[in-house]
Design a protein around this motif. Sequence first.
Motif, mmCIF file in Angstrom:
data_model
loop_
_atom_site.group_PDB
_atom_site.id
_atom_site.type_symbol
_atom_site.label_atom_id
_atom_site.label_comp_id
_atom_site.label_asym_id
_atom_site.label_seq_id
_atom_site.Cartn_x
_atom_site.Cartn_y
_atom_site.Cartn_z
ATOM 1 N N GLU A 12 16.370 -0.552 -19.077
ATOM 2 C CA GLU A 12 17.508 -1.335 -19.563
ATOM 3 C C GLU A 12 18.289 -1.907 -18.392
ATOM 4 O OE1 GLU A 12 21.115 0.509 -21.543
ATOM 5 O OE2 GLU A 12 20.025 -0.287 -23.280
ATOM 6 N N HIS A 13 18.456 -1.098 -17.362
ATOM 7 C CA HIS A 13 18.934 -1.599 -16.065
ATOM 8 C C HIS A 13 18.442 -0.646 -14.983
ATOM 9 C CE1 HIS A 13 22.150 1.426 -15.633
ATOM 10 N NE2 HIS A 13 22.445 1.209 -16.907
ATOM 11 N N GLY A 14 18.570 -1.049 -13.764
ATOM 12 C CA GLY A 14 17.974 -0.311 -12.658
ATOM 13 C C GLY A 14 16.626 -0.918 -12.291
ATOM 14 N N VAL A 15 16.012 -0.412 -11.216
ATOM 15 C CA VAL A 15 14.796 -1.031 -10.712
ATOM 16 C C VAL A 15 13.934 -0.013 -9.991
ATOM 17 C CG1 VAL A 15 15.873 -1.707 -8.518
ATOM 18 C CG2 VAL A 15 13.940 -3.032 -9.412
ATOM 19 N N VAL A 16 12.612 -0.232 -10.069
ATOM 20 C CA VAL A 16 11.635 0.524 -9.284
ATOM 21 C C VAL A 16 11.237 -0.363 -8.111
ATOM 22 C CG1 VAL A 16 9.383 1.647 -9.274
ATOM 23 C CG2 VAL A 16 10.801 1.705 -11.350
ATOM 24 N N VAL A 17 11.352 0.150 -6.886
ATOM 25 C CA VAL A 17 11.177 -0.670 -5.686
ATOM 26 C C VAL A 17 10.095 -0.073 -4.797
ATOM 27 C CG1 VAL A 17 12.290 -1.583 -3.609
ATOM 28 C CG2 VAL A 17 13.568 -1.451 -5.750
ATOM 29 N N ALA A 18 9.273 -0.948 -4.232
ATOM 30 C CA ALA A 18 8.278 -0.552 -3.235
ATOM 31 C C ALA A 18 8.178 -1.665 -2.202
ATOM 32 C CB ALA A 18 6.918 -0.303 -3.875
ATOM 33 N N ASP A 21 0.851 -1.178 0.000
ATOM 34 C CA ASP A 21 0.000 0.000 0.000
ATOM 35 C C ASP A 21 0.892 1.236 0.000
ATOM 36 O OD1 ASP A 21 -1.867 1.947 0.282
ATOM 37 O OD2 ASP A 21 -2.804 1.133 2.088
ATOM 38 N N LEU A 22 0.846 1.997 -1.083
ATOM 39 C CA LEU A 22 1.726 3.160 -1.201
ATOM 40 C C LEU A 22 1.250 4.347 -0.371
ATOM 41 C CD1 LEU A 22 2.667 3.071 -4.990
ATOM 42 C CD2 LEU A 22 3.848 2.075 -3.038
ATOM 43 N N ARG A 23 0.142 4.186 0.365
ATOM 44 C CA ARG A 23 -0.237 5.231 1.328
ATOM 45 C C ARG A 23 0.760 5.296 2.469
ATOM 46 N NH1 ARG A 23 -4.979 2.952 -0.408
ATOM 47 N NH2 ARG A 23 -6.561 4.403 -1.193
ATOM 48 N N SER A 24 1.373 4.159 2.744
ATOM 49 C CA SER A 24 2.315 4.095 3.865
ATOM 50 C C SER A 24 3.674 3.530 3.455
ATOM 51 C CB SER A 24 1.727 3.221 4.979
ATOM 52 O OG SER A 24 1.394 1.927 4.477
ATOM 53 N N THR A 25 3.872 3.300 2.186
ATOM 54 C CA THR A 25 5.109 2.700 1.707
ATOM 55 C C THR A 25 5.792 3.640 0.729
ATOM 56 O OG1 THR A 25 4.133 0.491 1.898
ATOM 57 C CG2 THR A 25 6.132 0.689 0.572
ATOM 58 N N ALA A 26 7.090 3.813 0.900
ATOM 59 C CA ALA A 26 7.852 4.688 0.007
ATOM 60 C C ALA A 26 8.120 3.991 -1.322
ATOM 61 C CB ALA A 26 9.165 5.082 0.666
ATOM 62 N N LEU A 27 8.345 4.814 -2.318
ATOM 63 C CA LEU A 27 8.644 4.326 -3.663
ATOM 64 C C LEU A 27 10.053 4.782 -4.030
ATOM 65 C CD1 LEU A 27 7.267 2.926 -6.156
ATOM 66 C CD2 LEU A 27 6.686 5.217 -6.958
ATOM 67 N N HIS A 28 10.879 3.873 -4.541
ATOM 68 C CA HIS A 28 12.274 4.199 -4.841
ATOM 69 C C HIS A 28 12.618 3.796 -6.269
ATOM 70 C CE1 HIS A 28 12.823 4.697 -0.480
ATOM 71 N NE2 HIS A 28 12.191 3.532 -0.350
ATOM 72 N N LEU A 29 13.371 4.660 -6.946
ATOM 73 C CA LEU A 29 13.948 4.343 -8.251
ATOM 74 C C LEU A 29 15.462 4.319 -8.084
ATOM 75 C CD1 LEU A 29 11.081 5.634 -8.962
ATOM 76 C CD2 LEU A 29 12.065 6.075 -11.223
ATOM 77 N N HIS A 30 16.082 3.192 -8.426
ATOM 78 C CA HIS A 30 17.525 3.038 -8.256
ATOM 79 C C HIS A 30 18.198 2.860 -9.614
ATOM 80 C CE1 HIS A 30 17.060 2.816 -3.976
ATOM 81 N NE2 HIS A 30 16.340 1.708 -4.031
ATOM 82 N N ASP A 31 19.029 3.839 -10.002
ATOM 83 C CA ASP A 31 19.878 3.731 -11.192
ATOM 84 C C ASP A 31 19.089 3.286 -12.437
ATOM 85 O OD1 ASP A 31 22.298 3.920 -12.532
ATOM 86 O OD2 ASP A 31 22.781 1.801 -12.218
ATOM 87 N N VAL A 32 17.929 3.916 -12.629
ATOM 88 C CA VAL A 32 17.047 3.509 -13.731
ATOM 89 C C VAL A 32 17.530 4.112 -15.048
ATOM 90 C CG1 VAL A 32 14.717 3.662 -14.673
ATOM 91 C CG2 VAL A 32 15.052 3.180 -12.235
ATOM 92 N N THR A 33 17.750 3.246 -16.010
ATOM 93 C CA THR A 33 18.127 3.673 -17.366
ATOM 94 C C THR A 33 17.120 3.090 -18.357
ATOM 95 O OG1 THR A 33 20.491 3.810 -16.845
ATOM 96 C CG2 THR A 33 19.891 3.564 -19.173
ATOM 97 N N VAL A 34 16.579 3.960 -19.193
ATOM 98 C CA VAL A 34 15.589 3.539 -20.191
ATOM 99 C C VAL A 34 16.089 3.961 -21.566
ATOM 100 C CG1 VAL A 34 13.231 3.820 -21.037
ATOM 101 C CG2 VAL A 34 13.662 3.703 -18.577
#
Length: 543
Positions: A387-393, A327-340
């Motif tokens: 291409e590399h990197g990740v979206v994390v929750a 639940d993103l109401r209480s969870t942070a969202l992170h993008l790490h080294d995202v390359t597109v």
Amino acid sequence: MKPLDPRLLRRATAARLFLAGSVLIGVATGALVVVQAVLLARGISDVVLRDAAVGEVAWLLALVVTGRAALAWLQEVIAQRAAAAVKSTLRRQVLEHSLKLGPAWLSGERSSALTTLLTKGLDDLDPYFARYLPQLVLAATVPAGVVGWMATGDLIAAGTVVVTLPLIPVFMALVGWATEAYSRRRQRALAVLAHHFADVVSGLATLKLFGRAKGQAAAVRRVTEEHRVASMASLRLAFLSSLVLELLASISVALVAVGVGLRLVEGRLGLETALLVLILAPEAYLPLRQVGAQFHASADGVAASEEVFRVLETPLPAQGERTDVPDLRSTALHLHDVTVRYPDREAPALDGFDLDLWPGEVVALTGPSGAGKSTVLAAILGFVVPEHGVVVAGGSAADEFEPELWRRQFGWVPQRPGLRSGSIADNVRLGRPLATDAEVRRALDLAGAAELELDTPVGEQGQLLSGGQRRRVALARALVTDAPVLLLDEPTAGLDAEAEAAVVAGLRTTGRTILLVAHRPALIEAADRVVSVQGEPSELMPV
């Protein structure tokens, strides 16, 4: 071009049932053809040789003719229903597959060409099912029965038919190779015509503003002429090939008739047998002649189905299956080294981007046009695969979750929001179909569109509304959802200062996590935090 594409049978149950029914009808039709020939030969010989009455034979012939007519009617009914069912199935499958492929794939497709394919293109399958495929089944069943029965009375005539009959499929194959190229050329010309005409109509206001509307008339005439030339070339080939097949069949029947006549004169063949052979010989060639005649009518539909299968066979991006979306109401969202990186582009649209989005905060993405701000939103939504990197929750990668469940966490307003024909309320309810009038009204108020009535009509693609009104309706559509995170791509573009202030005030009162692409100072100042996206300018992904 395959006479029967096995992919149709795999993807459409109606096609399999239709083929099975056609085989049964073809076998019954072949039997009735033989019975009709036997009755005609017997009746004529009885009258000529024995001066017998034909009453009984006439009644039997009437029953046989009625049976053949009933089978033809049944074949037509089954064919039309099968064609409608197959077209409906293929259209549904293409739409579902296109949605799964996402905006990144759709941006590389011409929307008008895809629309033409799913409407006029697939409608060309009607003659394939109603005319060509039934004749193909008859061509596989009737000649075998006819030649077999002829052999019981005259082996020489049957042998003549066996030798000459394969010549027709050989010529049909040669014609088919040429027809395939012509049909594809015509489909391409139709797609170009549809795409160009749609572009001219959608941009007619701009063309008139710059005095270029009349200049497009020549371009429309040119693409129309290309379509006309391609269509006439297909018709010319159809007429010429039909002439060749008819001539070949006529010569083959004539060879049989000459042999039968000579043997009849010499007394080596009875009248009844000779009549039977002469009546059955044209029936052996008729199904193959009809296949050749109907082949060209169905070629456009087959070409359209091949284009459909090209879409359906486009591989889907890897998708997760987990349903325990945090639940993103209480969870942070992170993008790490995202390359597109988009196909056919050397420079990445987004290069090594990092972002932390905490619950309840408002973050503005800034940077030069084409730096990758819209791509950040697309990567979060899963519309593009990094291409590399990740979206994390919640400690898990976003691509591990089912895309539909993951996207329910977000309300999204793209750069060019799409509106459909209907009312303001209809368009807002696209975000939540069961929203009440009061909830729709509140969403419009928060989006700074308090002046818009719920029953205000909206034209196709937002016609009848100003640019600012369209954007605020799209924002209300995102706000009416229960999504805890709002992804907004320039939500105040096209708004005056007063309207922009109302939108900013409304967004601040929602208490939701907001990630917005911003260029205007008022929107940037309203953010809790500003993140700069630095990248080499490139084309933005159409959304």
